[in-house]
Design a protein around this motif. Structure first.
Motif, short mmCIF file in Angstrom:
data_model
loop_
_atom_site.label_atom_id
_atom_site.label_comp_id
_atom_site.label_asym_id
_atom_site.label_seq_id
_atom_site.Cartn_x
_atom_site.Cartn_y
_atom_site.Cartn_z
N TYR A 64 3.53 11.01 4.63
CA TYR A 64 2.37 10.76 5.49
C TYR A 64 2.81 9.89 6.67
O TYR A 64 3.04 8.69 6.54
N ASP A 65 2.94 10.54 7.82
CA ASP A 65 3.52 9.87 9.00
C ASP A 65 2.76 8.63 9.41
O ASP A 65 3.37 7.63 9.84
N GLU B 129 3.05 2.74 9.89
CA GLU B 129 2.54 1.38 9.68
C GLU B 129 3.52 0.54 8.85
O GLU B 129 3.70 -0.66 9.12
N ILE B 130 4.14 1.18 7.85
CA ILE B 130 5.12 0.44 7.03
C ILE B 130 6.32 0.03 7.88
O ILE B 130 6.82 -1.10 7.79
N ASP C 293 -2.21 -9.64 4.48
CA ASP C 293 -3.25 -8.86 5.16
C ASP C 293 -2.70 -7.55 5.70
O ASP C 293 -3.37 -6.51 5.66
N GLU C 294 -1.46 -7.58 6.22
CA GLU C 294 -0.86 -6.35 6.74
C GLU C 294 -0.58 -5.37 5.60
O GLU C 294 -0.77 -4.16 5.75
N VAL C 295 -0.09 -5.88 4.47
CA VAL C 295 0.13 -5.01 3.30
C VAL C 295 -1.20 -4.44 2.81
O VAL C 295 -1.28 -3.28 2.40
N ASP C 296 -2.26 -5.26 2.89
CA ASP C 296 -3.60 -4.81 2.48
C ASP C 296 -4.05 -3.62 3.33
O ASP C 296 -4.70 -2.69 2.84
N TYR D 78 -3.52 4.15 2.12
CA TYR D 78 -3.32 4.98 0.93
C TYR D 78 -4.65 5.38 0.32
O TYR D 78 -4.85 6.55 -0.06
N GLU D 79 -5.56 4.44 0.20
CA GLU D 79 -6.86 4.73 -0.42
C GLU D 79 -7.65 5.74 0.41
O GLU D 79 -8.30 6.63 -0.13
#
Length: 623
Positions: free
Chosen positions: A116-117, A122-123, A162-165, A171-172
């Protein structure tokens, strides 16, 4: 089309049956093929959401361990440093592996390569910060004395979490799209291939198993936050009450005993909550937060349930939680309750309001805040909205409660805030939590420092009686954290109150924070005195008494209330007073409301007394 019809007419009955059967089965076979293609994606999202969610928690865990290893190093606890170093090495190793796995996949954790591009993009944006976070953490592992690295981890942990959230949210969101597609396929199969409903049922059951990875909390088995509004879709908010529960200072359990023990306790807490709420809809809202949504539109039944809950929850949650090693853990909780009688118009408002009340309740003796009428709800919402401009309108003013010695001579004054709201005087317990939640607590603290100084200049400094008084001002953790940039130091320096007459009061619970301890030491070096407020109201740590520069220990009102007629508590306080005196600190007892309490405390030889027995908070001019 005519050729197809003509061909159909020419074939035999047997072949027609075969043809119809094939046409009937074809959509199902096609659906099965699509489902088999989608199932790995469902499993992928279940694993990806759990892994990215664990990264969010692990970000803060690394920060906590980094702070802990620094603290233990400063205290020369080599054994503890080695133990924490091993834990930190393990967490950083997993953190680094999982971050790579979210992009490139990892067979060992059954996670495929990310295709998923938007999520990969974002990662990748986040990687410079995570790489730096990992690099600095490794520096700390190598050198626990590297306070600059520890400060970097602490300062950046919330931003990184917060960025990981956000990545968890992506994903959700993508998962919800895939689930919606899958559900449409299932419906299509059932409608067209009614004969094969049984097969469709098996397929749906398989999908549900995959959905569980993302819909249910892996630890407690409760539904997670993302499922709340799915369950509530189409429901009538007027039939529901919300109960928002938070475990107080649960971080101490994780920090002291480790996350595996913390997980054990969380599971036991979840089981007790389900039992208390008779297995209504219970959700794990966050790490140590739970939300219960209870359906009932009968007012009498709602009130009866709440009365029963108030009795049972304190008994049930007051029992120790025993871990796998036989150790007992006593937990306290805070709870906000909004009943369907409050008249809220949406589930978003219902849940948000119960969350607000939960934070309010942390300041109440019984740790529960309930809103069960439209009037109460409207008033609380009005207060929340009006706090946005409370300082601008200068509606906050100060009262001063005298602090006496045992000869009933005034020795000092505590600055206490009051809010004049539409002609009514509101106590801080009812508005400071709202100011905190609205993000104005630093502005509020600075306002009170300046306001106290102004009153001193205009009134107290002109009366020789006040020259020997000390002046106590409450400061919150947030203001202390940022005192270099929010103007607190300037406000204290510019105050007309002499430095040696100012006492900075902080809540006992913030003393466990190394950053706060460092900031308080700076204030002490600049000539200000420090007091621990509400000592023993929470999870008291003897470590807080080891801090040399703390001059006053203020015993909480909750202890004072339980002294008379309780020999055990009297002996306990007596020993505590002796201990505090042996450390060259003074004992101030709050909440003294009767002569009997005053006489008892005089026998225990405390230093100072504060409470309604001697004086309520008073206007400056009355002093």
């Amino acid at each position: 089309m005519r050729k197809i019809v003509g061909f159909y007419k020419q074939i035999s009955v047997a072949n027609k049956n075969i043809f119809v059967l094939m046409m009937t089965i074809l959509p199902f076979i096609l659906g099965i093929g699509i489902s088999m293609h989608k199932n790995p994606e469902m499993r992928y999202f279940g694993a990806a959401i759990n892994i990215s969610g664990s990264q969010r928690m692990r970000t803060m865990l690394i920060s906590n361990f980094s702070q802990k290893i620094g603290t233990e190093y400063l205290e020369n606890n080599e054994e503890n440093v080695d133990s924490i170093r091993k834990l930190l090495e393990s967490e950083v190793f997993i953190y680094e592996e999982y971050m790579e796995a979210l992009v490139y996949g990892d067979e060992s954790i059954k996670l495929d390569k990310n295709k998923y591009d938007n999520i990969v993009s974002e990662i990748n944006k986040l990687l410079p910060l995570t790489d730096k976070y990992i690099e600095v953490t490794k520096n700390i592992i190598s050198d626990p004395s590297d306070m600059e690295s520890i400060d970097f981890i602490v300062d950046n942990s919330l931003e990184l979490k917060d960025e990981v959230d956000k990545i968890v949210g992506l994903y959700e969101k993508q998962y919800e799209i895939e689930v919606k597609i899958q559900k449409n396929i299932n419906i299509w199969i059932v409608i067209i291939s009614i004969i094969l409903t049984g097969f469709g049922f098996v397929l749906t059951k398989k999908i549900k198993q995959n959905e569980k990875f993302a819909k249910f909390d892996y630890l407690t088995g409760l539904k997670n936050k993302s499922e709340i509004y799915v369950d509530l879709k189409g429901k009538d908010v007027r039939k529901y009450s919300a109960f928002f529960i938070d475990l107080d200072k649960f971080k101490l359990v994780n920090d002291t005993f480790g996350h595996l023990i913390g997980d054990e306790i969380i599971i036991k807490v979840a089981n007790r909550i389900q039992k208390l709420f008779e297995f209504n809809s219970v959700y794990r809202y966050g790490g140590d937060e739970f939300l219960v949504l209870r359906e009932s539109e009968n007012i009498d039944e709602v009130n009866l349930f709440n009365e029963r809950l108030m009795k049972n929850i304190k008994v049930e949650m007051g029992q120790p939680f025993i871990d796998s090693k036989g150790r007992k853990h006593y937990l306290s909780f805070s709870m906000g309750i909004v009943t369907n009688n409050a008249g809220l118009k949406s589930f978003e408002k219902l849940i948000e309001f119960s969350d607000d009340l939960m934070y309010d309740s942390k300041n109440y003796p019984n740790k529960v805040s309930i809103c069960d009428t439209v009037e109460k709800a409207e008033y609380r919402i009005e207060l929340k909205n009006d706090t946005m401009k409370v300082m601008q309108n200068k509606e906050i003013f100060a009262k001063f409660q005298p602090i006496y010695d045992l000869n009933k001579n005034i020795k000092g004054l505590e600055t206490l805030a009051r809010w004049k709201h539409k002609g009514k005087i509101i106590n801080p317990i009812n508005f400071i939590p709202i100011i905190y939640r609205n993000g104005f607590i630093e502005e509020f603290d600075l306002y009170m420092i300046k306001h106290a100084g102004l009153i001193y200049k205009e009134i107290f400094s002109k009366n020789p009686i006040h020259n020997d008084f000390f002046y106590s001002i409450n400061i919150t953790k947030d203001t202390l954290y940022n005192f270099n940039i929010n103007g607190m130091l300037s406000a204290l320096r510019e105050s007309p109150i002499p430095r040696d007459k100012i006492i900075i009061e902080v809540l006992e619970e913030v003393i466990i924070d190394k950053d706060v301890i460092d900031k308080l030491e700076i204030l002490h070096e600049k000539g200000f005195k420090i007091a621990i407020d509400d000592f023993s109201a929470g999870n008291t740590s003897i470590d807080s008494l080891k801090i040399k520069y703390i001059s006053f220990i203020k015993i909480a009102k909750s202890i004072t209330d339980e002294l008379i007629g309780n020999e055990y508590n009297i002996k306990l306080l007596d020993k505590l007073v002796v201990l505090i005196h042996s450390l060259d600190k003074k004992v101030v007892v709050e909440g003294v409301e009767t002569k009997e309490q005053f006489d008892l405390l005089s026998k225990l030889k405390v230093d100072l007394i504060q409470g309604y027995y001697l004086s309520k908070p008073r206007d400056p001019k009355d002093l």
